[in-house]
Design an enzyme around this catalytic site. Sequence first.
Site, mmCIF file in Angstrom:
data_model
loop_
_atom_site.group_PDB
_atom_site.id
_atom_site.type_symbol
_atom_site.label_atom_id
_atom_site.label_comp_id
_atom_site.label_asym_id
_atom_site.label_seq_id
_atom_site.Cartn_x
_atom_site.Cartn_y
_atom_site.Cartn_z
ATOM 1 N N TYR A 1 82.749 33.370 -47.521
ATOM 2 C CA TYR A 1 83.959 32.992 -47.119
ATOM 3 C C TYR A 1 85.098 33.504 -47.768
ATOM 4 O O TYR A 1 85.296 33.044 -48.858
ATOM 5 C CB TYR A 1 84.453 31.545 -46.738
ATOM 6 C CG TYR A 1 83.744 30.828 -45.640
ATOM 7 C CD1 TYR A 1 82.808 31.520 -44.520
ATOM 8 C CD2 TYR A 1 83.272 29.593 -45.645
ATOM 9 C CE1 TYR A 1 82.046 30.901 -43.769
ATOM 10 C CE2 TYR A 1 82.708 28.844 -44.665
ATOM 11 C CZ TYR A 1 81.663 29.601 -43.891
ATOM 12 O OH TYR A 1 81.008 28.945 -42.925
ATOM 13 N N LEU B 1 85.693 22.241 -32.321
ATOM 14 C CA LEU B 1 87.072 22.534 -31.347
ATOM 15 C C LEU B 1 86.856 23.810 -30.710
ATOM 16 O O LEU B 1 87.819 24.270 -30.258
ATOM 17 C CB LEU B 1 88.230 22.149 -32.315
ATOM 18 C CG LEU B 1 88.134 20.702 -32.871
ATOM 19 C CD1 LEU B 1 89.523 20.582 -33.326
ATOM 20 C CD2 LEU B 1 88.368 19.820 -31.453
#
Length: 351
Positions: free
Chosen positions: A79, A228
Amino acid sequence: MQPQRHHNYAGHCETDFTRKVASMEQRKLGKLGPEISALGLGCMGMSEFYGATDEVESIATIHRALDLGINFLDTADAYGIGKNETLVGKAIRGKRDQFFIATKFGIVRSEDTPKRGVSGRPEYVHSACDASLKRLNVETIDLYYQHRMDPTVPIEETVGAMAQLVQAGKVRFIGLSEAAPATIRRAHKVHPIAALQTEYSLWSREPEGEIFSTVRELGIAFVAYSPLGRGLLGGKMPKPEDLADDDYRKNHPRYQAEAFAKNQKLVERMKELAKQKGCTAPQLALAWVLAQGKDILPIPGTKRRKYLEENAAAVGIVLTAKEAADIAAAVPEDEVAGDRYSPAAMKMVNL
């Protein structure tokens, strides 16, 4: 700068790390792991992939997570090509013993080329871990995952190297991400696997078959990333054409114009159910994931305190069996448009 000392928590149930916050449910990390917050915080978007970043707000978000009883942070060396681990390291400074830190290795990236690779070579496992420890500025990583499986290296060799990290005190627990059931079983024979991290949400229900049965048989926790649906289940997403050029969802299969329009219809159903329950659509989506088993720990990602606070409130939402079934029925798997990754990235999952 010397790494901050993180005392071994084994047998010390009254340390800052294990002190429970009344408002946040605790769940056990597999058969042998500690109890940590039922909801984790995915930190990826704080450094890359989702448009503009703000380090000050990101660090404030991590601190706010602790206020809310969320002590489970998820990052990876991939990341931001290390930048996210560095950010997390800054955020936990002076608070190390209060957090449970998970990071990953295995996706090989470089500033020099956009091309990505994977590596599970034992020597790479060791060098990647040392680099992550330095960026995080810690002596020990609580949970160390293999981010993606390397089809050229037997899983026994990779996990054998990870086990050596545990023996050396550099890692406490080991995990796998996006591994197939057979791979999980082989890995677990070499060294106990504490957690499997795989995408799971109303949009992505693939683990509900053999993956769930495998980890439950072996006593492995299931960490659900993207619960989500990368924001789609939040019901507040802009149209694909309005996303920033550096937002990777701009090219994501489920955000393409035709798929996005179909998926928005499912979101509208979620909004209606959430209204009936007296909560928001993302809260309902998280409550549904949490309701699928006490061995499941969702790690919704956010880089803003306001969304973190909204997500954290989902832990207090109790669903009846009928409500959970109604939510699942409102988002049928066969009506979700688009794959969860590009064709190339789909070849790297469930190996």
